[in-house]
Design an enzyme around this catalytic site. Structure first.
Site, PDB file in Angstrom:
ATOM      1  CG  ASP A 112      -1.726   1.200   1.245  1.00  0.00           C
ATOM      2  OD1 ASP A 112      -2.457   1.666   0.470  1.00  0.00           O
ATOM      3  OD2 ASP A 112      -1.613   1.741   2.527  1.00  0.00           O
ATOM      4  CG  ASP A 134      -1.322   7.678   0.401  1.00  0.00           C
ATOM      5  OD1 ASP A 134      -0.150   8.307   0.045  1.00  0.00           O
ATOM      6  OD2 ASP A 134      -2.272   7.984  -0.373  1.00  0.00           O
ATOM      7  CB  CYS A 188      -9.230  -2.220  -9.090  1.00  0.00           C
ATOM      8  SG  CYS A 188     -10.310  -0.664  -9.581  1.00  0.00           S
ATOM      9  CG  ASP A 234      -2.284   2.360   6.322  1.00  0.00           C
ATOM     10  OD1 ASP A 234      -2.553   2.112   5.329  1.00  0.00           O
ATOM     11  OD2 ASP A 234      -2.318   3.742   6.939  1.00  0.00           O
TER      12      ASP A 234
END
Length: 188
Positions: free
Chosen positions: A8, A10, A106, A133
């Protein structure tokens, strides 16, 4: 078949400053570049999979995202880190940009980005890792058949419920190479 680290963006690679689309707002989390160097030395494909609902919400454009992504990739190349692919989802049902206001496979927790990468690169999902996260990152990994889903505490606040969606919970992506090495050593 190849092994991959699905990452991931951010809150995992960079500090999550809420809709990061400008180079001036993009700050790498401490030691993640070094971790990526180590993961590449371990022969992992590095594949970024990121929801970018800010595009659908009209906060920034797809071109803004692509510009920042090209900068990030170039910056990482200065450290000899090759990002094998970047997949992003611009969709959101509450979007105001008509072409992106939709439900899709997606958008994490959907597995679409990971499954597309699996087909493109012939990835062995059971020996690969999903690092993120949020619970949505972990669920996307599970739905895609990723063997180890790793929750990092460097992004959003982590609840006990979110922790229960992960195989491993670690402080940061920076810790991952050493943990994988220790795990491999135990399995010998």
């Amino acid at each position: 078949m190849k092994n991959a680290i699905f990452i991931d963006r951010d809150g995992t690679i960079n500090i999550d400053n809420h809709y990061v689309y400008n180079i001036n707002d993009f700050f790498f989390i401490d030691n993640v570049i070094h971790a990526m160097i180590e993961l590449k030395k371990m022969n992992f494909f590095l594949i970024i999979v990121t929801n970018q609902s800010g595009i659908a919400r009209g906060v920034f454009t797809q071109q803004d995202f692509i510009f920042l992504t090209k900068w990030m990739i170039s910056y990482l190349q200065l450290y000899c880190v090759h990002i094998d692919a970047v997949y992003f989802c611009p969709h959101h049902l509450q979007g105001i940009v008509k072409q992106f206001k939709q439900n899709c496979l997606c958008r994490k927790p959907g597995p679409g980005m990971l499954l597309d990468a699996q087909k493109r690169f012939n990835i062995n999902m059971t020996t690969s890792y999903m690092v993120g996260d949020t619970a949505n990152d972990m669920l996307a990994g599970q739905l895609a058949g990723v063997g180890t889903n790793v929750l990092v505490c460097s992004g959003k606040k982590i609840t006990k419920k979110t922790m229960n969606t992960a195989n491993w919970v670690i402080k940061s992506l920076a810790s991952l190479p050493n943990i994988i090495k220790k795990q491999r050593y135990r399995n010998i």
